[in-house]
Design a protein around this motif. Structure first.
Motif, mmCIF file in Angstrom:
data_model
loop_
_atom_site.group_PDB
_atom_site.id
_atom_site.type_symbol
_atom_site.label_atom_id
_atom_site.label_comp_id
_atom_site.label_asym_id
_atom_site.label_seq_id
_atom_site.Cartn_x
_atom_site.Cartn_y
_atom_site.Cartn_z
ATOM 1 N N PHE A 119 0.840 -1.194 0.000
ATOM 2 C CA PHE A 119 0.000 0.000 0.000
ATOM 3 C C PHE A 119 0.876 1.245 0.000
ATOM 4 N N TRP A 120 1.883 1.270 0.870
ATOM 5 C CA TRP A 120 2.755 2.435 1.003
ATOM 6 C C TRP A 120 3.508 2.698 -0.291
ATOM 7 N N LEU A 121 4.019 1.660 -0.899
ATOM 8 C CA LEU A 121 4.745 1.803 -2.162
ATOM 9 C C LEU A 121 3.829 2.373 -3.246
ATOM 10 N N ALA A 122 2.612 1.864 -3.351
ATOM 11 C CA ALA A 122 1.657 2.363 -4.352
ATOM 12 C C ALA A 122 1.284 3.814 -4.070
ATOM 13 N N MET A 123 1.067 4.157 -2.801
ATOM 14 C CA MET A 123 0.698 5.532 -2.439
ATOM 15 C C MET A 123 1.826 6.489 -2.816
ATOM 16 N N ASP B 49 13.762 6.942 -5.297
ATOM 17 C CA ASP B 49 14.571 5.814 -4.853
ATOM 18 C C ASP B 49 13.783 4.798 -4.037
ATOM 19 N N ASP B 50 12.468 4.925 -4.013
ATOM 20 C CA ASP B 50 11.651 3.974 -3.258
ATOM 21 C C ASP B 50 11.787 2.571 -3.837
ATOM 22 N N THR B 51 12.051 1.649 -2.956
ATOM 23 C CA THR B 51 11.985 0.231 -3.318
ATOM 24 C C THR B 51 11.174 -0.454 -2.230
ATOM 25 N N ARG C 42 6.022 4.663 13.373
ATOM 26 C CA ARG C 42 5.221 4.787 12.152
ATOM 27 C C ARG C 42 3.895 4.097 12.387
ATOM 28 N N TRP C 43 2.870 4.780 11.913
ATOM 29 C CA TRP C 43 1.533 4.215 11.916
ATOM 30 C C TRP C 43 0.953 4.364 10.517
ATOM 31 N N PHE C 44 0.017 3.490 10.182
ATOM 32 C CA PHE C 44 -0.753 3.675 8.967
ATOM 33 C C PHE C 44 -2.122 4.189 9.374
ATOM 34 N N VAL C 45 -2.693 4.988 8.514
ATOM 35 C CA VAL C 45 -3.973 5.637 8.788
ATOM 36 C C VAL C 45 -5.063 4.812 8.130
ATOM 37 N N GLU C 46 -6.059 4.486 8.908
ATOM 38 C CA GLU C 46 -7.192 3.722 8.417
ATOM 39 C C GLU C 46 -8.452 4.567 8.568
ATOM 40 N N ALA C 47 -9.259 4.622 7.527
ATOM 41 C CA ALA C 47 -10.550 5.320 7.564
ATOM 42 C C ALA C 47 -11.579 4.415 6.917
ATOM 43 N N ASP C 48 -12.680 4.261 7.598
ATOM 44 C CA ASP C 48 -13.759 3.401 7.090
ATOM 45 C C ASP C 48 -13.254 2.020 6.692
ATOM 46 N N GLY C 49 -12.301 1.498 7.479
ATOM 47 C CA GLY C 49 -11.826 0.137 7.268
ATOM 48 C C GLY C 49 -10.783 -0.048 6.184
ATOM 49 N N GLN C 50 -10.299 1.045 5.573
ATOM 50 C CA GLN C 50 -9.268 0.896 4.543
ATOM 51 C C GLN C 50 -8.085 1.804 4.833
ATOM 52 N N LEU C 51 -6.911 1.401 4.393
ATOM 53 C CA LEU C 51 -5.720 2.230 4.561
ATOM 54 C C LEU C 51 -5.820 3.446 3.647
ATOM 55 N N VAL C 52 -5.504 4.628 4.206
ATOM 56 C CA VAL C 52 -5.606 5.866 3.431
ATOM 57 C C VAL C 52 -4.347 6.725 3.520
ATOM 58 N N GLY C 53 -3.388 6.348 4.389
ATOM 59 C CA GLY C 53 -2.193 7.171 4.527
ATOM 60 C C GLY C 53 -1.257 6.617 5.575
ATOM 61 N N THR C 54 -0.235 7.407 5.868
ATOM 62 C CA THR C 54 0.739 7.037 6.895
ATOM 63 C C THR C 54 1.194 8.292 7.624
ATOM 64 N N VAL C 55 1.549 8.131 8.883
ATOM 65 C CA VAL C 55 2.134 9.197 9.694
ATOM 66 C C VAL C 55 3.360 8.614 10.383
ATOM 67 N N SER C 56 4.357 9.463 10.598
ATOM 68 C CA SER C 56 5.586 8.967 11.215
ATOM 69 C C SER C 56 6.210 10.041 12.090
ATOM 70 N N ALA C 57 7.066 9.579 12.970
ATOM 71 C CA ALA C 57 7.885 10.451 13.802
ATOM 72 C C ALA C 57 9.267 9.814 13.828
ATOM 73 N N ARG C 58 10.286 10.627 13.599
ATOM 74 C CA ARG C 58 11.634 10.059 13.459
ATOM 75 C C ARG C 58 12.677 10.975 14.098
ATOM 76 N N ASP C 59 13.857 10.414 14.222
ATOM 77 C CA ASP C 59 14.997 11.132 14.805
ATOM 78 C C ASP C 59 14.682 11.653 16.206
ATOM 79 N N MET D 81 1.613 11.496 5.046
ATOM 80 C CA MET D 81 1.220 11.426 3.641
ATOM 81 C C MET D 81 -0.124 10.709 3.556
ATOM 82 N N MET D 82 -1.010 11.279 2.778
ATOM 83 C CA MET D 82 -2.311 10.658 2.526
ATOM 84 C C MET D 82 -2.382 10.261 1.059
ATOM 85 N N ALA D 83 -3.067 9.166 0.786
ATOM 86 C CA ALA D 83 -3.260 8.731 -0.595
ATOM 87 C C ALA D 83 -4.049 9.793 -1.359
ATOM 88 N N ASP D 84 -3.736 9.941 -2.637
ATOM 89 C CA ASP D 84 -4.357 10.976 -3.478
ATOM 90 C C ASP D 84 -5.878 11.024 -3.347
#
Length: 185
Positions: A22-26, A40-42, A65-82, A95-98
């Protein structure tokens, strides 16, 4: 309830290896490529980033890192780093899917992430950067009480061109006040 709370039921789910496709496609979608370097995404790179994410209570975790779910489907991701425990700060990303832009889901998801992060007693500051032309991401930051602290001129190379980035920050007392005002009002 946090701002931008749509009719949709939004929740954060901890990142798992099965989210990688899902993340790669988004990240390959045209909307993502407007503001994020995804060249450079792989699958292996994104999978490694998922596996390196820790749980909030882990003493050695430096990213989440978490993935965002709305109405039972993945719609994005949120992260905190460093994460710096010494300085009490962490950098955010989201990032949210288009297909899910403009519905308030990003604001809701980042707000839920902030709720999680500020359970860490040592955390005093969260920050993020946006490309100067990324008004959607800046809107998310504004809605959640972030302050634009400055513009880093020519700070990054994006799609072969030097770009300005805005630096946004949110301190624990600002989050506490913003959250209290929102809940009260």
């Amino acid at each position: 309830m946090l701002p931008g709370a749509p009719v949709s039921d939004v929740r954060l789910v901890p990142a798992r290896p099965e989210h990688v496709d899902f993340w790669l496609a988004m990240r390959a979608a045209p909307g993502a490529r407007r503001f994020v370097d995804t060249e450079d995404d792989t699958r292996e790179l994104l999978l490694r980033r998922i596996l390196e994410s820790g749980a909030l209570g882990e003493p050695r975790a430096r990213s989440f890192r978490w993935f965002v779910e709305a109405d039972g489907q993945l719609v994005g991701t949120v992260s905190a780093r460093d994460l710096s425990r010494v300085h009490g700060r962490i950098e955010l990303g989201y990032m949210m899917a288009d297909a899910h832009h403009g519905r308030g889901l990003g604001s809701r998801a980042v707000g839920l992430m902030l709720e999680q992060l500020f359970t860490l007693p040592y955390l005093q500051r969260v920050w993020l950067t946006t490309l100067a032309e990324n008004t959607g991401s800046q809107g998310v930051a504004r809605k959640l009480g972030f302050t634009m602290e400055g513009t880093l001129r020519g700070h990054c190379l994006f799609q072969g061109q030097r770009r300005d980035q805005q630096l946004w920050g949110l301190l624990r007392p600002e989050w506490d006040a913003w959250r209290a005002a929102f809940v009260a009002g």
